[in-house]
Each structure stands twice: as C-alpha cells, then as structure tokens.
Scaffold this motif. Structure first.
Motif, mmCIF file in Angstrom:
data_model
loop_
_atom_site.group_PDB
_atom_site.id
_atom_site.type_symbol
_atom_site.label_atom_id
_atom_site.label_comp_id
_atom_site.label_asym_id
_atom_site.label_seq_id
_atom_site.Cartn_x
_atom_site.Cartn_y
_atom_site.Cartn_z
ATOM 1 N N TRP A 118 10.588 -4.487 3.098
ATOM 2 C CA TRP A 118 9.720 -5.318 2.474
ATOM 3 C C TRP A 118 8.355 -4.981 2.896
ATOM 4 O O TRP A 118 7.227 -4.737 2.379
ATOM 5 C CB TRP A 118 9.958 -6.743 2.442
ATOM 6 N N GLU A 119 8.289 -4.915 4.229
ATOM 7 C CA GLU A 119 7.014 -4.707 5.194
ATOM 8 C C GLU A 119 6.781 -3.342 4.674
ATOM 9 O O GLU A 119 5.376 -3.110 4.820
ATOM 10 C CB GLU A 119 7.296 -5.172 6.674
ATOM 11 N N LEU A 120 7.658 -2.477 4.897
ATOM 12 C CA LEU A 120 7.290 -1.098 4.669
ATOM 13 C C LEU A 120 6.481 -0.710 3.087
ATOM 14 O O LEU A 120 5.805 -0.109 3.201
ATOM 15 C CB LEU A 120 8.459 -0.363 4.833
ATOM 16 N N CYS A 121 7.168 -1.650 2.276
ATOM 17 C CA CYS A 121 6.531 -1.647 0.893
ATOM 18 C C CYS A 121 5.312 -1.984 0.869
ATOM 19 O O CYS A 121 4.400 -1.389 0.098
ATOM 20 C CB CYS A 121 7.471 -2.418 0.082
ATOM 21 N N VAL A 122 4.958 -3.113 1.354
ATOM 22 C CA VAL A 122 3.485 -3.527 1.402
ATOM 23 C C VAL A 122 2.605 -2.447 2.143
ATOM 24 O O VAL A 122 1.542 -2.218 1.801
ATOM 25 C CB VAL A 122 3.417 -4.901 2.320
ATOM 26 N N GLU A 123 3.165 -1.885 3.278
ATOM 27 C CA GLU A 123 2.298 -1.040 4.102
ATOM 28 C C GLU A 123 2.026 0.310 3.246
ATOM 29 O O GLU A 123 1.056 0.942 3.262
ATOM 30 C CB GLU A 123 2.995 -0.838 5.279
ATOM 31 N N THR A 124 2.966 0.628 2.286
ATOM 32 C CA THR A 124 2.826 2.026 1.747
ATOM 33 C C THR A 124 2.496 1.809 0.354
ATOM 34 O O THR A 124 2.615 2.888 -0.731
ATOM 35 C CB THR A 124 4.231 2.899 1.795
ATOM 36 N N ASN A 125 2.102 0.543 -0.136
ATOM 37 C CA ASN A 125 1.911 0.096 -1.449
ATOM 38 C C ASN A 125 2.889 0.300 -2.501
ATOM 39 O O ASN A 125 2.674 0.920 -3.623
ATOM 40 C CB ASN A 125 0.515 0.833 -1.873
ATOM 41 N N LEU A 126 4.141 0.117 -2.062
ATOM 42 C CA LEU A 126 5.130 0.315 -3.133
ATOM 43 C C LEU A 126 5.441 -0.994 -3.609
ATOM 44 O O LEU A 126 5.844 -1.915 -3.246
ATOM 45 C CB LEU A 126 6.366 1.094 -2.364
ATOM 46 N N ARG A 127 5.703 -0.786 -4.975
ATOM 47 C CA ARG A 127 5.909 -1.956 -5.761
ATOM 48 C C ARG A 127 7.298 -2.537 -5.660
ATOM 49 O O ARG A 127 8.185 -1.492 -5.616
ATOM 50 C CB ARG A 127 5.578 -1.586 -7.365
#
Ligand code: PLP
Length: 299
Positions: A221-230
């Motif tokens: 989840w944190e990596l998604c936020v960091e990389t703008n992944l929905r």
C-alpha cells in the motif's frame, strides 16, 4: 562469546536453546486447542523490517485473545534481538508466539491458564524461492472456504490452519504450487501464509475482508502511494483471478512473489508482470537501504 547457532535459536521458559531442543508442554492449550497467536518478522541484511509494527500487531492480538504477556514490549524486543544475535544470521525468519498455556491440574477453566511466551529465529524462509519466482507460481483456487471471519478473526495471526493445509494437499495433488481459498460468497481471501493481489487495467486490488492485515500487504500500500499506483481493497470474485493482467502473493516469508498461472492457465503472457516486478524490486531495494529497519545488534 557463545557459539553461534545458525540452524536456529529458540527462547523458551526464559532460556535460549538450539531450536531443535526447544519444548513446550503437551498439555499447553496452544497445542491441544490451537489457542495461540503468533507474529513473524523478517531480518534481511542484518536488519529487522517493521519490527515495531509487528510488536504492535502482536500486542493487539494478545489483547483480543484475552491473554497476558509475561514480558513487556522492551523485553520482547530484546528477546527477538538476542535470538537473532545467537544465530548470527543476516537473513532470518523470526517468530514470537503466545499460547494459552495450561490450566491447573484437574481444571478446564481457561481463565486460570498461565499464558506462555516463546520465540524463535530460523534461517530466512521463502514461500517461493527466487528461482521459483523467476517462472512464477501456479495457484489453485480451492473450493474450500476460508474459516469465516465471524467464526475466527482472520486479523489474529492464529494457527487454525486445517482449511489451508488440506487445500494445499489438494493443490499439490493437482500439480499446483499453492492455493488460495474463497469465502462463502465465492470471493477470494488468502492462502497459506500470504495475502493476494491482482492487477487489472493498471489498478492493484486485494481482498478487503476475511484476511490477515498482512505487514507486506501494508507495505505494498505504501509503495502504491509512493509510486502513484492506483490501488483498492475490495470483494474480488474468484474468476477475477484468471481475468487479471498480473497476480502476485505477498508475505514476510518471501516478500512479493509473482503468480503466472491459475489452475494451470497462463495469466497474461504467462510471465511475471511489469507492475509486480517493479514493486518487488522497490520492496527489496528499499529494505536494503534501511526502510522501516531496525538493525540487529550482533555484538
Ligand atoms: N495471511 C496469512 C494467513 C498469513 O499467515 C500471513 C503470514 O504468515 C500473511 C497473510 C502475510 O502476512 P505478513 O505480510 O504480515 O507476513
């Protein structure tokens, strides 16, 4: 300086022992009733990952199970450190457990049990080795339901695993690498020791209910936020797995591991997908760079 024990060290009854010598009572209800709670944290390149988050989750679940830990948080942290230090392992799998313990002789009153804390450190465990990950896993979708959350809270890291175990045997019988269980509504849940993710049209999805709030899942989840992944947590019907562009599983035991087949049928082009590989690379490179890290004191 004590001799290192790279095969594993356990902490039982206040002592550190080689893991194969560790014993708990046959009469412990952790064994007789699966009345236990555990948490597993990994060490990579000599650093614990999210140690404080694991201690938080462990403490939360001890409370939910109405147990009392004989060691406070600082003491627990020190025990885990010492278990790793005594193995000398730089890559390790470290488990802390609370069991109900046993009631007084002649009694079945679970309120009278003295709860038991144990911990151990082993060489790092992979649900899928890096070699297996290169080809990707073949997952079975089990017709067995995961124990419903109304019966046993899946956010407690418990050992009610017979649904997983029997599904795993069935998956092996069919030549699959592992299994994912559905719930009674036909939605995907999780597998033996891992959470599940799928990627469809650039959006990452994971089951929202009936699963452990996995630490690796949280990390993704944190990596998604960091990389703008929905990304989203949602009810995912079993057939969404076969229709996904990419699938992966995640766990403390192995990180982010690509799935390339479901029930033997290729997902996408049958190779680990680009989103999966990008997240996996980020996960390991950030860990190695000290993200959420607590260094082990090997001195
Ligand atoms: N789901 C189950 C049932 C598990 O046992 C585990 C880990 O052991 C996970 C998910 C993954 O959780 P984590 O990322 O905290 O290791």
């Amino acid at each position: 300086m004590t001799e290192l024990l790279p095969g594993g060290v356990a902490y039982v009854d206040g002592d550190y022992v080689p893991v194969e010598e560790a014993k708990i009572s046959l009469l412990d209800l952790g064994f007789l009733r699966s009345d236990a709670n555990q948490d597993t944290v990994s060490v990579w390149r000599g650093q614990f990952f999210r140690l404080e988050d694991h201690l938080d989750r462990f403490q939360r679940n001890i409370g939910r199970l109405r147990m009392t830990a004989p060691l406070d948080r600082d003491e627990q942290r020190a025990v885990l450190m010492e278990c790793v230090r005594r193995t000398g392992l730089r890559e390790a799998y470290v488990q802390m457990l609370m069991t109900r313990g046993r009631p007084p002789v002649g009694s079945r009153d679970i309120r009278l049990c003295t709860n038991n804390y144990v911990a151990f450190c082993l060489p790092y465990v992979w649900i899928a080795t890096p070699e297996k990950q290169a080809e990707g896993l073949d997952l079975a979708i089990s017709s067995t339901w995961r124990i419903p959350p109304e019966s046993v809270d899946p956010t407690i890291k418990h050992y009610h695993w017979l649904d997983f175990q029997m599904s795993l045997f069935a998956a092996y019988d069919q030549g699959r690498d592992s299994t994912v269980l559905i719930d009674r509504h036909g939605n995907l849940t999780e597998g033996p020791g891992f959470n599940l993710f799928l990627v469809k049209d650039g959006v990452l999805s994971t089951p929202d209910d009936g699963v452990l709030d996995g630490m690796t899942r949280r990390t993704i989840w944190e990596l998604c936020v960091e990389t703008n992944l929905r990304h989203r947590a949602a009810a995912l019907p079993a057939d969404s797995l076969g229709q996904a562009d990419e699938v992966f599983i995640c766990s403390t035991a192995g990180g982010i591991m690509p799935v390339t087949r479901v029930e033997g049928a290729a997902i996408g082009d049958g190779r680990p997908g680009p989103v999966t590989l990008r997240l996996r690379d980020l996960y390991w490179s950030k860990r190695e760079a000290g993200w959420h890290a607590t260094p082990v004191d090997y001195a």
